[in-house]
Design a protein around this motif. Structure first.
Motif, PDB file in Angstrom:
ATOM      1  N   ARG A 123       0.771  -1.098   0.019  1.00 49.07           N
ATOM      2  CA  ARG A 123       0.028   0.092   0.029  1.00 49.07           C
ATOM      3  C   ARG A 123       0.822   1.331   0.279  1.00 49.07           C
ATOM      4  N   VAL A 124       0.195   2.277  -0.253  1.00 43.73           N
ATOM      5  CA  VAL A 124       0.929   3.673  -0.172  1.00 43.73           C
ATOM      6  C   VAL A 124       1.353   3.749   1.148  1.00 43.73           C
ATOM      7  N   GLY A 125       2.683   4.123   1.414  1.00 43.76           N
ATOM      8  CA  GLY A 125       3.236   4.275   2.756  1.00 43.76           C
ATOM      9  C   GLY A 125       4.164   3.200   3.024  1.00 43.76           C
ATOM     10  N   ASP A 126       3.935   1.815   2.631  1.00 40.37           N
ATOM     11  CA  ASP A 126       4.730   0.864   2.648  1.00 40.37           C
ATOM     12  C   ASP A 126       6.211   0.938   2.399  1.00 40.37           C
ATOM     13  N   ASN A 134      14.354  -0.024  -3.701  1.00 41.90           N
ATOM     14  CA  ASN A 134      14.244  -0.017  -2.297  1.00 41.90           C
ATOM     15  C   ASN A 134      13.778   1.262  -1.943  1.00 41.90           C
ATOM     16  N   GLY A 135      12.444   1.291  -1.349  1.00 35.57           N
ATOM     17  CA  GLY A 135      12.068   2.587  -1.028  1.00 35.57           C
ATOM     18  C   GLY A 135      10.691   2.589  -0.288  1.00 35.57           C
ATOM     19  N   ILE A 136      10.043   3.663  -0.043  1.00 35.90           N
ATOM     20  CA  ILE A 136       8.675   4.119   0.473  1.00 35.90           C
ATOM     21  C   ILE A 136       7.810   4.267  -0.627  1.00 35.90           C
ATOM     22  N   SER A 171       6.948  -4.082   5.708  1.00 37.39           N
ATOM     23  CA  SER A 171       5.995  -3.106   6.461  1.00 37.39           C
ATOM     24  C   SER A 171       4.807  -4.188   6.922  1.00 37.39           C
ATOM     25  N   THR A 172       4.964  -5.140   6.219  1.00 37.06           N
ATOM     26  CA  THR A 172       3.636  -6.009   6.509  1.00 37.06           C
ATOM     27  C   THR A 172       3.627  -6.793   8.184  1.00 37.06           C
TER      28      THR A 172
END
Length: 283
Positions: A123-126, A134-136, A171-172
């Motif tokens: 999702r957005v922000g993960d 590699n990033g947000i 982020s999961t």
């Protein structure tokens, strides 16, 4: 050479009509673009407030609405110049093969974007690793996914590359493991060193309480045992925990007075063989 009479006749008979059409098309374009921006903003706000839809889907649906409205605006402008919708549709149908060939890559990215919205691997922000980046996640668009890397670079990865490659989502889960090592000298009591490290690492800010930090012997080296130091932390605190744990290792070993492990190389003295009294060649 251009006949001036022909130009004058055209301007005098159709110039006014063409000018009004151009002016009308310009006004429609300006007003239409303004209306589309307002409509997208209101649509996104309504989705977020009324139904609490995930921001990832909100941005994607807003982009779809924008494309549809822009196509309708283009049809209205063409209609001003006398190009009817049916004629325009027939023109698109006739050129469908050429457009499909030229835009085949874009269409695959669009289809992959739809699957990303359905499957929702992130999702957005993960914090993710997709397509070698590699990033947000900043946005999942119609044709590409926008990421912001750790060194402040905005990267756009095609949706088809995202979906066809490995996807790692950091982020999961509530926490991830921080992998570090610490080597102690052979002269050091390794159990004592491990106990001191466990106590020091447990005081590092923002480490996860569960699972508890691991401090175990990873392997043996000629200089001394190599310890695995593995605290757990949320992705947002990963690098802070990483650096603070390294600092805790250095401070703990320094306070305990442990010597720095040194590489010891074995040396062997090679001596010349003794010379016999009756060596060959002597009388």
């Amino acid at each position: 050479m251009v006949d001036k009479d022909v130009i004058w006749t055209f301007l005098s008979t159709q110039g006014m009509d063409l000018g009004l059409k151009l002016l009308g098309a310009l006004v429609v374009w300006i007003v239409g673009r303004w209306v589309i921006r307002i409509a997208r903003r209101l649509f996104g706000a309504a989705l977020q407030r009324g139904h609490k839809i995930d921001p990832t889907l909100t941005v994607y649906m807003s982009a779809v609405i924008g494309v549809v409205l822009n196509v309708l605006l283009l049809l209205v402008i063409l209609d001003i110049f006398g190009v009817r919708t049916t004629s325009f549709a027939a023109l698109l149908a006739g050129a469908g093969l050429a457009i499909g060939t030229a835009w085949g890559g874009l269409l695959t990215h669009f289809a992959a974007g739809v699957f990303l919205q359905v499957l929702r691997p992130f999702r957005v922000g993960d914090h993710v690793s997709v397509g070698g980046v590699n990033g947000i996640v900043k946005e999942i668009g119609l044709f590409g996914t926008t990421l912001v890397t750790g060194d402040g670079i905005t990267a756009l990865v095609g949706n088809n590359k995202v979906l066809s490659d490995n996807i790692q989502n950091f982020s999961t889960l509530p926490s991830r493991r921080v992998d570090l090592t610490a080597k102690v000298d052979n002269s050091v009591n390794v159990r004592e060193a491990m106990d001191k490290l466990r106590e020091a690492v447990a005081k590092v800010p923002n480490i996860a309480k569960e699972p508890r930090p691991d401090v175990e012997i990873l392997q043996f080296t000629p200089e001394g045992p190599l310890l695995a130091v593995r605290p757990y932390a949320h992705t947002d605190n990963y690098w802070q925990v990483y650096f603070d744990t390294n600092r805790a290792i250095a401070d703990t070993f320094a306070a305990a007075g442990y010597p720095v492990p040194e590489v010891r190389t074995a040396q062997r003295m090679i001596q010349d063989p003794p010379i016999s009294a009756a060596s060959p060649g002597k009388a």
